[in-house]
Design an enzyme around this catalytic site. Structure first.
Site, PDB file in Angstrom:
ATOM      1  N   ALA A   1      32.600  28.847  33.457  1.00 33.69           N
ATOM      2  CA  ALA A   1      31.749  29.918  33.969  1.00 33.69           C
ATOM      3  C   ALA A   1      31.254  29.625  35.384  1.00 33.69           C
ATOM      4  O   ALA A   1      31.530  28.565  35.957  1.00 33.69           O
ATOM      5  CB  ALA A   1      30.575  30.143  33.021  1.00 33.69           C
ATOM      6  N   HIS A   2      30.488  30.563  35.916  1.00 33.43           N
ATOM      7  CA  HIS A   2      30.047  30.473  37.307  1.00 33.43           C
ATOM      8  C   HIS A   2      29.123  29.282  37.543  1.00 33.43           C
ATOM      9  O   HIS A   2      28.324  28.914  36.699  1.00 33.43           O
ATOM     10  CB  HIS A   2      29.372  31.769  37.768  1.00 33.43           C
ATOM     11  N   ASN A   3      29.302  28.689  38.727  1.00 30.47           N
ATOM     12  CA  ASN A   3      28.472  27.584  39.199  1.00 30.47           C
ATOM     13  C   ASN A   3      28.649  26.277  38.425  1.00 30.47           C
ATOM     14  O   ASN A   3      27.865  25.346  38.604  1.00 30.47           O
ATOM     15  CB  ASN A   3      26.991  27.958  39.216  1.00 30.47           C
TER      16      ASN A   3
ATOM     17  N   GLN B   1      28.081  38.218  42.434  1.00 31.81           N
ATOM     18  CA  GLN B   1      28.599  36.852  42.393  1.00 31.81           C
ATOM     19  C   GLN B   1      29.199  36.553  43.763  1.00 31.81           C
ATOM     20  O   GLN B   1      30.354  36.893  44.046  1.00 31.81           O
ATOM     21  CB  GLN B   1      29.627  36.712  41.276  1.00 31.81           C
TER      22      GLN B   1
ATOM     23  N   ARG C   1      33.975  32.602  39.682  1.00 28.58           N
ATOM     24  CA  ARG C   1      33.376  32.298  40.974  1.00 28.58           C
ATOM     25  C   ARG C   1      31.872  32.101  40.806  1.00 28.58           C
ATOM     26  O   ARG C   1      31.263  32.587  39.852  1.00 28.58           O
ATOM     27  CB  ARG C   1      33.671  33.391  41.987  1.00 28.58           C
TER      28      ARG C   1
END
Length: 336
Positions: free
Chosen positions: A237-239, A196, A216
């Protein structure tokens, strides 16, 4: 400190009714009012308390002004006016403008004027804290973190390496920003971690509730826009990308790579599946599960409203029979 009602009216652009010399030292509800406090009437179901409240003053709409039995303030939106007035009675942040002797600040960190760092906090190398930042006890500020001016970070918060926080933000206890996103790939029957490598960028005037986590990004950053308000126990969550001035209630979960527009409102325990897009000005009611993108503004729901246990069992039984009913209809339509 007490404030004269007339001064509150002048500062907040409200119409004064009655004695402006009444001193206000705090807030109260209409039903449990007290002398020296100010209340408000925004919900009609509480109008019955207006004549009997012990509050020293009440904020009302024009429609309710004639029913006042106390001095008051008249506002176009009493709830908004109350929010602004009540902010005057918030206790000030524990800002000393000093670094506590039991804090650990790397010599390569940069601290602006008037930065407060409490006991047990750790600030890593290359972190940049702008003027007036306040860091609570036992909070960890990772390497290269950037925090804008007058942001308050409460106790036991973790900001992982490279995170960016805007100005005038407030992070409540237990918040974790920049933790590893949940990226895994199956290889020969075993999970391997997908690195990540993005970070988290948070805009100005953002509030993040207790024990909320923001992961991240995997490649690009997770982005939280300006003025976003996030309740307790939210998972982002990510993105994920969240537009300006959106509000998320407690226990909302947003899966990876989904985009939420500006001025949206997500009720408690809403779940958003991954890789979806929700346009601006969407309201999603509590317990709704979003499994497809939403392209049009409006209100959306999927939660099952509460019913008695007996009625709920009947509804479930009817749903289970729908398949058989559909088969019978098809047979009748085919003439079989």
């Amino acid at each position: 400190m007490a404030v004269r009602l007339g001064a509150l009216a002048e500062r907040h652009g409200l119409e004064l009714i009655g004695d402006g010399n009444v001193e206000i030292d705090g807030v109260c509800t209409l039903a449990n009012g007290r002398a020296g406090a100010i209340s408000f009437l925004a919900n009609p179901q509480y109008r019955r308390y207006l004549a009997s409240t012990a509050a020293s003053a009440v904020i009302v709409s024009t429609a309710d002004a004639e029913a006042l039995a106390t001095p008051g303030l008249v506002a176009r939106d009493p709830y908004v006016a109350y929010a602004r007035v009540a902010s005057e009675f918030l206790p000030p942040a524990d800002a000393t403008g000093q670094v506590h002797p039991r804090a650990v600040v790397d010599e390569q960190a940069s601290l602006g004027a008037g930065v407060t760092i409490a006991a047990g906090a750790v600030v890593a190398a290359d972190a940049r804290l702008a003027d007036g930042v306040c860091i609570g006890p036992n909070t960890v500020i990772g390497r290269g973190v950037q925090i804008g001016s007058d942001t308050v970070v409460a106790a036991n918060v973790t900001l992982e390496d490279g995170v960016t926080i805007g100005a005038r933000c407030r992070l409540h206890p237990g918040v974790v920003v920049g933790s590893r996103g949940f990226g895994l790939a199956m290889d020969a029957g075993r999970w391997i971690e997908v690195p990540q490598l993005g970070s988290v960028v948070i805009g100005d005037d953002v509030e993040i509730g207790a024990n909320t986590t923001i992961d991240r990004g995997a490649v690009e950053d997770t982005v939280i826009g300006h003025g976003v308000k996030i309740d307790n126990l939210v998972q982002i969550a990510h993105n994920v990308r969240i537009g300006d001035h959106t509000a998320l209630a407690a226990k909302v979960g947003i899966a990876g790579s989904s985009t939420i527009g500006s001025y949206c409102m997500l009720g408690g325990a809403v779940g958003v599946a991954g890789h979806l897009e929700i346009t601006d000005k969407v309201m999603i009611t509590g317990m709704t599960l979003v499994t497809r993108s939403i392209r049009e503004p409006g209100t959306y729901s999927s939660g099952w409203p509460v019913a008695t246990s007996g009625e709920w069992r009947k509804q479930v039984a009817r749903l289970r029979r729908l398949g058989k009913l559909e088969d019978r209809v098809k047979q009748l339509e085919s003439g079989a």
